[in-house]
Write a protein that holds these residues in place. Sequence first.
Motif, PDB file in Angstrom:
ATOM      1  N   GLN A  54       0.829  -1.203   0.000  1.00  0.00           N
ATOM      2  CA  GLN A  54       0.000   0.000   0.000  1.00  0.00           C
ATOM      3  C   GLN A  54       0.870   1.263   0.000  1.00  0.00           C
ATOM      4  N   SER A  55       0.434   2.272  -0.741  1.00  0.00           N
ATOM      5  CA  SER A  55       1.219   3.495  -0.845  1.00  0.00           C
ATOM      6  C   SER A  55       1.160   4.284   0.460  1.00  0.00           C
ATOM      7  N   VAL A  56       2.343   4.691   0.949  1.00  0.00           N
ATOM      8  CA  VAL A  56       2.426   5.392   2.237  1.00  0.00           C
ATOM      9  C   VAL A  56       3.188   6.708   2.160  1.00  0.00           C
ATOM     10  N   ALA A  57       3.908   6.964   1.057  1.00  0.00           N
ATOM     11  CA  ALA A  57       4.680   8.202   0.919  1.00  0.00           C
ATOM     12  C   ALA A  57       5.269   8.250  -0.484  1.00  0.00           C
ATOM     13  N   PRO A 135       2.430  -0.020  11.326  1.00  0.00           N
ATOM     14  CA  PRO A 135       3.866  -0.020  11.067  1.00  0.00           C
ATOM     15  C   PRO A 135       4.189   0.206   9.592  1.00  0.00           C
ATOM     16  N   GLY A 136       5.114   1.138   9.357  1.00  0.00           N
ATOM     17  CA  GLY A 136       5.527   1.475   8.002  1.00  0.00           C
ATOM     18  C   GLY A 136       4.746   2.614   7.398  1.00  0.00           C
ATOM     19  N   SER A 137       3.866   3.259   8.162  1.00  0.00           N
ATOM     20  CA  SER A 137       3.061   4.356   7.619  1.00  0.00           C
ATOM     21  C   SER A 137       3.041   5.545   8.573  1.00  0.00           C
ATOM     22  N   LEU A 138       2.557   6.665   8.069  1.00  0.00           N
ATOM     23  CA  LEU A 138       2.489   7.880   8.876  1.00  0.00           C
ATOM     24  C   LEU A 138       1.483   7.704  10.008  1.00  0.00           C
ATOM     25  N   CYS A 139       1.840   8.193  11.199  1.00  0.00           N
ATOM     26  CA  CYS A 139       0.933   8.063  12.332  1.00  0.00           C
ATOM     27  C   CYS A 139       0.692   9.376  13.065  1.00  0.00           C
ATOM     28  N   TRP A 140       1.499  10.399  12.803  1.00  0.00           N
ATOM     29  CA  TRP A 140       1.345  11.681  13.507  1.00  0.00           C
ATOM     30  C   TRP A 140       2.205  12.718  12.792  1.00  0.00           C
ATOM     31  N   ALA A 141       1.983  13.993  13.088  1.00  0.00           N
ATOM     32  CA  ALA A 141       2.817  15.071  12.558  1.00  0.00           C
ATOM     33  C   ALA A 141       2.864  16.183  13.579  1.00  0.00           C
ATOM     34  N   GLU A 142       3.995  16.863  13.660  1.00  0.00           N
ATOM     35  CA  GLU A 142       4.117  18.004  14.561  1.00  0.00           C
ATOM     36  C   GLU A 142       4.659  19.212  13.809  1.00  0.00           C
ATOM     37  N   LEU A 143       4.067  20.356  14.113  1.00  0.00           N
ATOM     38  CA  LEU A 143       4.549  21.627  13.603  1.00  0.00           C
ATOM     39  C   LEU A 143       5.342  22.299  14.711  1.00  0.00           C
TER      40      LEU A 143
END
Length: 262
Positions: A54-57, A135-143
């Motif tokens: 599956q595409s993750v990035a 696992p292997g994918s985006l789970c959070w982001a911080e600015l």
Amino acid sequence: MLTTSFVTGSLTWADLGTPDIERANGFYGGVLGWTSEGDSEKFGGYVTYRSDGQSVAGGMQVPEAEAPPSWSLYFRTPDAEATAKAVEQAGGTVVLEPMDVGDLGRMTVCTDPTGAGFSVWQAGAMPGFEAVQRPGSLCWAELYTSDVAAASAFYSTAIGLQTYDVPFPGGSYTTLYPEGTDPESMFGGVVPREIDPLEAEGPSHWLPYFEVSDCDAAAAKAAELGGSVGMGPTDLKDVGRIAKVADPFGARFAVMRSAARA
């Protein structure tokens, strides 16, 4: 939490700009278990990263003279032109005017008023991530920003993001979620740069977090493959175990084993 049921304001994609895409492919394959799939040359040799098919990035080779190695995050919009105008009216800057990416969609590259770069995605044939939160994918982001209040107001006006303050030791943590949803849809946080010496250097910026099965092993593998570890594996109560790393060219990201997986 992150989801692939995208609405306006959803975090919908992430991609890497790097001076050596072949070495980057090997690095992220080793650290995050990704496979790389090269698209048509009409997209400049753009690579899609996949986890369990599956595409993750995505990733693309970009000379360092044009842009420093880094990760970019994309927010969903129904109208790239309208969002570009909203960005400028809210005090941000449009770095790259709205453009078509074949039939995949339409994109715009911007910076917020505190200097953090981000992109906007109007979906066509490619809606965004096929997988998140595993696992292997985006789970959070911080600015990490020089002005939490100004940044929060900007993303509300320009992108349609709402804020929700979560109690945290010593104060609170500002989270983001798409307008029209509820705080359970939070996918990222807004953090004052000065409270974290590792993030205080340079301009305001977004930092992607990728889920891993073993935080310690991922950090060790990043160092083994020529990257660096800025913050070693650390437990955060009720959050998980995280480490902040950089790839061999300096593009920064974090890895996390979420508490729910412990």
